[in-house]
Design a protein around this motif. Structure first.
Motif, mmCIF file in Angstrom:
data_model
loop_
_atom_site.group_PDB
_atom_site.id
_atom_site.type_symbol
_atom_site.label_atom_id
_atom_site.label_comp_id
_atom_site.label_asym_id
_atom_site.label_seq_id
_atom_site.Cartn_x
_atom_site.Cartn_y
_atom_site.Cartn_z
ATOM 1 N N VAL A 319 0.850 -1.187 0.000
ATOM 2 C CA VAL A 319 0.000 0.000 0.000
ATOM 3 C C VAL A 319 0.890 1.243 0.000
ATOM 4 O O VAL A 319 1.799 1.375 0.828
ATOM 5 C CB VAL A 319 -0.915 0.020 1.245
ATOM 6 N N GLY A 320 0.642 2.126 -0.978
ATOM 7 C CA GLY A 320 1.350 3.403 -1.014
ATOM 8 C C GLY A 320 2.834 3.288 -1.277
ATOM 9 O O GLY A 320 3.631 4.080 -0.767
ATOM 10 N N LEU A 321 3.209 2.314 -2.089
ATOM 11 C CA LEU A 321 4.633 2.091 -2.376
ATOM 12 C C LEU A 321 4.907 2.425 -3.842
ATOM 13 O O LEU A 321 4.260 1.878 -4.744
ATOM 14 C CB LEU A 321 4.977 0.626 -2.093
ATOM 15 N N ASN A 322 5.856 3.302 -4.088
ATOM 16 C CA ASN A 322 6.171 3.719 -5.449
ATOM 17 C C ASN A 322 7.664 3.580 -5.734
ATOM 18 O O ASN A 322 8.498 3.974 -4.912
ATOM 19 C CB ASN A 322 5.763 5.186 -5.672
ATOM 20 N N ASP A 323 7.981 2.993 -6.895
ATOM 21 C CA ASP A 323 9.372 2.897 -7.365
ATOM 22 C C ASP A 323 10.254 2.097 -6.414
ATOM 23 O O ASP A 323 11.361 2.507 -6.068
ATOM 24 C CB ASP A 323 9.968 4.294 -7.580
ATOM 25 N N TYR A 324 9.778 0.928 -6.019
ATOM 26 C CA TYR A 324 10.527 0.067 -5.099
ATOM 27 C C TYR A 324 10.835 -1.293 -5.722
ATOM 28 O O TYR A 324 10.141 -1.753 -6.631
ATOM 29 C CB TYR A 324 9.744 -0.155 -3.799
ATOM 30 N N ILE A 335 13.819 -4.905 0.488
ATOM 31 C CA ILE A 335 12.921 -3.810 0.129
ATOM 32 C C ILE A 335 13.803 -2.586 -0.065
ATOM 33 O O ILE A 335 14.444 -2.114 0.885
ATOM 34 C CB ILE A 335 11.878 -3.550 1.239
ATOM 35 N N CYS A 336 13.856 -2.109 -1.303
ATOM 36 C CA CYS A 336 14.847 -1.078 -1.632
ATOM 37 C C CYS A 336 14.283 -0.145 -2.704
ATOM 38 O O CYS A 336 13.718 -0.619 -3.691
ATOM 39 C CB CYS A 336 16.125 -1.759 -2.139
ATOM 40 N N PRO A 337 14.418 1.169 -2.557
ATOM 41 C CA PRO A 337 14.014 2.072 -3.638
ATOM 42 C C PRO A 337 14.814 1.764 -4.913
ATOM 43 O O PRO A 337 16.028 1.513 -4.834
ATOM 44 C CB PRO A 337 14.364 3.464 -3.108
ATOM 45 N N LYS A 338 14.159 1.786 -6.050
ATOM 46 C CA LYS A 338 14.872 1.532 -7.305
ATOM 47 C C LYS A 338 16.015 2.529 -7.499
ATOM 48 O O LYS A 338 17.054 2.196 -8.071
ATOM 49 C CB LYS A 338 13.911 1.578 -8.494
ATOM 50 N N ALA A 339 15.818 3.734 -7.023
ATOM 51 C CA ALA A 339 16.851 4.765 -7.173
ATOM 52 C C ALA A 339 18.133 4.419 -6.426
ATOM 53 O O ALA A 339 19.199 4.959 -6.732
ATOM 54 C CB ALA A 339 16.321 6.112 -6.692
ATOM 55 N N ASP A 340 18.041 3.514 -5.452
ATOM 56 C CA ASP A 340 19.218 3.144 -4.650
ATOM 57 C C ASP A 340 19.790 1.779 -5.021
ATOM 58 O O ASP A 340 20.607 1.225 -4.285
ATOM 59 C CB ASP A 340 18.858 3.136 -3.159
ATOM 60 N N GLU A 341 19.376 1.230 -6.170
ATOM 61 C CA GLU A 341 19.771 -0.144 -6.468
ATOM 62 C C GLU A 341 21.269 -0.307 -6.673
ATOM 63 O O GLU A 341 21.808 -1.398 -6.476
ATOM 64 C CB GLU A 341 19.024 -0.671 -7.692
#
Length: 360
Positions: A319-324, A335-341
């Protein structure tokens, strides 16, 4: 015939730590069927070259740990065509061993070197490009790399700047640039002079041996000690004793960025190195909210542009998760933001320092 002198080397010894926790030391990403097609990355790599190169001319170089996996997934490959590295030493020693081995079998050999974990969607164009590349290196003293036409300002790839055209579609290389920042990647894309470095190479065995001798004596001198042993029963003992003494160095740093006879074949083959969760996201089918679910069940509420990958029959609710990135593999949940991959490699090192090899 030239075709009888053509060989392929598939490099399959990496760990793929940027794909952790799915890719583990004992079962790295090249052996994983990410798309649910029944074929792993290494099997797809083999499939796309076996109608270009005779099966007995295809070699896989991998870590000794993965011998059972290669034999299981590629049962049609002759066992003697699996070269087992006793230690991980990056791509230059891997390529050097394959070149010395194949040159001992056939001094006139020309070789394509390909990674085992890439995706190529336009296989007909790939086939044409490989044949064209072989013809070029058979007629020129050349080290040829395939440069892929970029579709976006990607910061995770190396770039090749093209120079003077040698023959249609094949140019001299002006510069190599490793993983630029976003602003520079945008400039590269706008100029039209830069191509992604695919890591697919073609050359004659003699040409790459000469290049190693000229530009990377630390590697060449080790393999030169085995003169007369390659292609004989003494080769494996020599490799067991000497391979670990090779420096850990990529073929790009060892040779390609130094040699003067480097060329690039500019191709548009639907290529991705699928090196990260983000690159897997880019090439995967997405639903109306831009979410990717890799062969698993998911209920996503007010959530967009995520990639979810689960093992076992587990339902993911977000719920409420974007770009992960949400990746669950056995005993690890990431569980990691795509921007921090790009930090995943560092995360793996931190996990190792805290918990040893259990989760690696």
């Amino acid at each position: 015939m030239a075709a009888n002198n053509r060989y392929c080397v598939i490099m399959g010894g990496g760990i793929g730590s940027r794909f952790w926790p799915y890719s583990r030391t004992d079962f790295p990403k090249q052996f994983i069927d990410f798309f649910g097609t029944g074929r792993s990355f290494i099997q797809m790599s083999f499939d796309r070259v076996q109608d270009i190169i005779p099966v007995d001319h295809i070699f896989v170089v991998t870590n000794a740990l993965y011998a059972p996996l290669v034999k299981k997934q590629l049962p049609m490959l002759p066992e003697e065509n699996i070269l087992l590295e006793p230690a991980r030493r990056n791509t230059a020693p891997c390529i050097a061993w394959a070149a010395y081995h194949i040159a001992a079998i056939n001094p006139e050999a020309s070789i394509m070197v390909a990674p085992s974990d890439h995706i190529i969607l336009r296989e007909t164009e790939f086939r044409k490009s490989v044949i064209k590349g072989f013809e070029f290196v058979e007629q020129h003293d050349a080290l040829l790399t395939m440069g892929v036409k970029p579709s976006r300002p990607e910061t995770g790839y190396g770039y090749i700047q093209i120079g003077k055209e040698q023959v249609p579609g094949i140019n001299e290389v002006k510069t190599f640039t490793e993983k630029p920042n976003l602003e520079l990647a945008k400039v590269f894309l706008d100029t039209g002079e830069f191509f992604w470095n695919s890591g697919i190479f073609l050359w004659k065995a003699s040409a790459i041996k000469n290049a190693l001798a000229e530009h990377c004596q630390d590697v060449a001198s080790i393999f030169d000690k085995g003169a007369g042993l390659f292609g004989t029963p003494g080769e494996l003992g020599f490799i067991a004793n000497e391979f670990q003494n090779c420096p850990n160095i990529s073929i790009d740093y060892a040779v390609m960025e130094k040699a003067s006879n480097v060329y690039v074949e500019c191709v548009d083959i639907g290529w991705s190195d699928v090196g990260t969760w983000g690159s897997l996201y880019e090439i995967s089918p997405k639903n109306k909210d831009g979410n990717v679910t890799q062969n698993n069940k998911a209920c996503m509420f007010n959530s967009k542009n995520n990639i979810v990958s689960m093992k076992e029959d587990k339902l993911v609710v977000a719920v409420g998760l974007n770009d992960y990135i949400i990746a669950d593999a056995d005993d690890v949940l990431l569980i990691c933001p795509k921007a921090d991959e790009q930090r995943i490699k560092l995360i793996v090192n931190e996990v190792k320092s805290l918990y040893g090899d259990k989760y690696i």
